[in-house]
Design a protein around this motif. Sequence first.
Motif, PDB file in Angstrom:
ATOM      1  N   LEU A  13     -41.352-114.588   4.060  1.00 15.51           N
ATOM      2  CA  LEU A  13     -42.607-115.212   3.625  1.00 15.51           C
ATOM      3  C   LEU A  13     -42.415-116.703   3.375  1.00 15.51           C
ATOM      4  O   LEU A  13     -43.281-117.523   3.712  1.00 15.51           O
ATOM      5  N   ALA A  14     -41.256-117.062   2.827  1.00 13.56           N
ATOM      6  CA  ALA A  14     -40.964-118.490   2.607  1.00 13.56           C
ATOM      7  C   ALA A  14     -40.866-119.213   3.954  1.00 13.56           C
ATOM      8  O   ALA A  14     -41.360-120.334   4.099  1.00 13.56           O
ATOM      9  N   PHE A  38     -48.762-116.013  -1.195  1.00 11.30           N
ATOM     10  CA  PHE A  38     -49.787-115.053  -0.775  1.00 11.30           C
ATOM     11  C   PHE A  38     -49.228-113.642  -0.626  1.00 11.30           C
ATOM     12  O   PHE A  38     -49.861-112.783  -0.024  1.00 11.30           O
ATOM     13  N   ALA A  39     -48.064-113.395  -1.209  1.00  8.87           N
ATOM     14  CA  ALA A  39     -47.409-112.091  -1.044  1.00  8.87           C
ATOM     15  C   ALA A  39     -48.295-110.938  -1.501  1.00  8.87           C
ATOM     16  O   ALA A  39     -48.278-109.857  -0.916  1.00  8.87           O
ATOM     17  N   ASP A  40     -49.100-111.153  -2.550  1.00 10.97           N
ATOM     18  CA  ASP A  40     -49.924-110.075  -3.085  1.00 10.97           C
ATOM     19  C   ASP A  40     -51.344-110.070  -2.539  1.00 10.97           C
ATOM     20  O   ASP A  40     -52.166-109.244  -2.938  1.00 10.97           O
ATOM     21  N   GLU A  55     -46.425-105.823   1.693  1.00  9.83           N
ATOM     22  CA  GLU A  55     -46.220-104.477   2.253  1.00  9.83           C
ATOM     23  C   GLU A  55     -46.352-104.479   3.771  1.00  9.83           C
ATOM     24  O   GLU A  55     -45.690-103.702   4.465  1.00  9.83           O
ATOM     25  N   ASN A  56     -47.205-105.357   4.291  1.00 10.36           N
ATOM     26  CA  ASN A  56     -47.286-105.488   5.751  1.00 10.36           C
ATOM     27  C   ASN A  56     -45.964-105.983   6.324  1.00 10.36           C
ATOM     28  O   ASN A  56     -45.493-105.490   7.349  1.00 10.36           O
ATOM     29  N   ARG A 111     -49.434-115.952  10.526  1.00  8.50           N
ATOM     30  CA  ARG A 111     -48.170-116.228   9.810  1.00  8.50           C
ATOM     31  C   ARG A 111     -47.572-114.936   9.242  1.00  8.50           C
ATOM     32  O   ARG A 111     -46.352-114.757   9.245  1.00  8.50           O
ATOM     33  N   VAL A 112     -48.437-114.056   8.752  1.00  3.87           N
ATOM     34  CA  VAL A 112     -47.944-112.760   8.260  1.00  3.87           C
ATOM     35  C   VAL A 112     -47.285-111.993   9.407  1.00  3.87           C
ATOM     36  O   VAL A 112     -46.200-111.415   9.261  1.00  3.87           O
TER      37      VAL A 112
END
Length: 224
Positions: free
Chosen positions: A117-118, A125-127, A93-94, A140-141
């Motif tokens: 994300l990949a 770590f998506a969730d 969501e971020n 990284r996010v």
Amino acid sequence: GLAVRLRAVIKTYENGVTALGPLDLDVAKGEFISLLGPSGCGKSTALRLIAGLGAPSAGTVSVSHRVNRADGRHPIGFVFQEPTLMPWASVRENVRLPLKLAHATAAEANSRIENALAQVGLSEFADAYPRELSGGMKMRVSLARALVTDPDILLLDEPFAALDEITRFRLNNDLLDLWRKLHKTVVFVTHSVFESVYLSQRVIVMTARPGRLASEFRIATVEP
Ligand code: ADP
Ligand code: ADP
């Protein structure tokens, strides 16, 4: 062609502080440059002006636009020194946030998010929530959030300054890999001589006060 063009750019803040200029700067499409200089020399100010966050007091700032905003793309991705993540929202969501501003459909957004994300190695770590992540992973996010709109120009404001040496070096290498793979124009602000020389094709050295171009040099070792 040029991605960014600054001509005689001056920035004086409301308190009367002249933070920048006059500065002339050309950045070619696909180029990786660093803005190098001591704290307070106006690097962040220059970067914010390129991002369109605030107007120059004098001079012109031009940024190439080839982007249709209706497909979830945006010409500029910005990475702040602090990751500035929403603590109540998951990684996914971020990373979604800029897509809401870029009018992406849900399907488009979801595929862009998984892709971003990949690209930064965070698919698993998506969730997760920001509090569960290390400093490097939070960065990284932040990088994924900047990449998710597939910008032409990536602006990074001392992104790795708060990280430990090893994490910082890993992120340096991953950023270089991304640049080579994605062919983005990158403007990287740092006060680390090592980082500027290691990462960029060209280093723009700024004077302490107010920020002007002191000198610049090309780095022969950094190639696409
Ligand atoms: P750097 O990124 O090189 O550390 P900055 O662009 O952040 O430099 O700041 C350049 C100068 O402008 C500094 O003297 C800073 O205190 C001042 N400055 C930065 N932002 C503002 C602001 N919003 N209002 C007033 N002064 C500012
Ligand atoms: P090469 O392609 O020649 O192997 P590298 O990309 O591995 O070049 O980097 C050049 C050298 O600089 C490597 O030996 C690397 O370990 C070293 N290096 C780069 N960044 C750092 C750092 N932050 N701290 C210590 N050594 C570093």
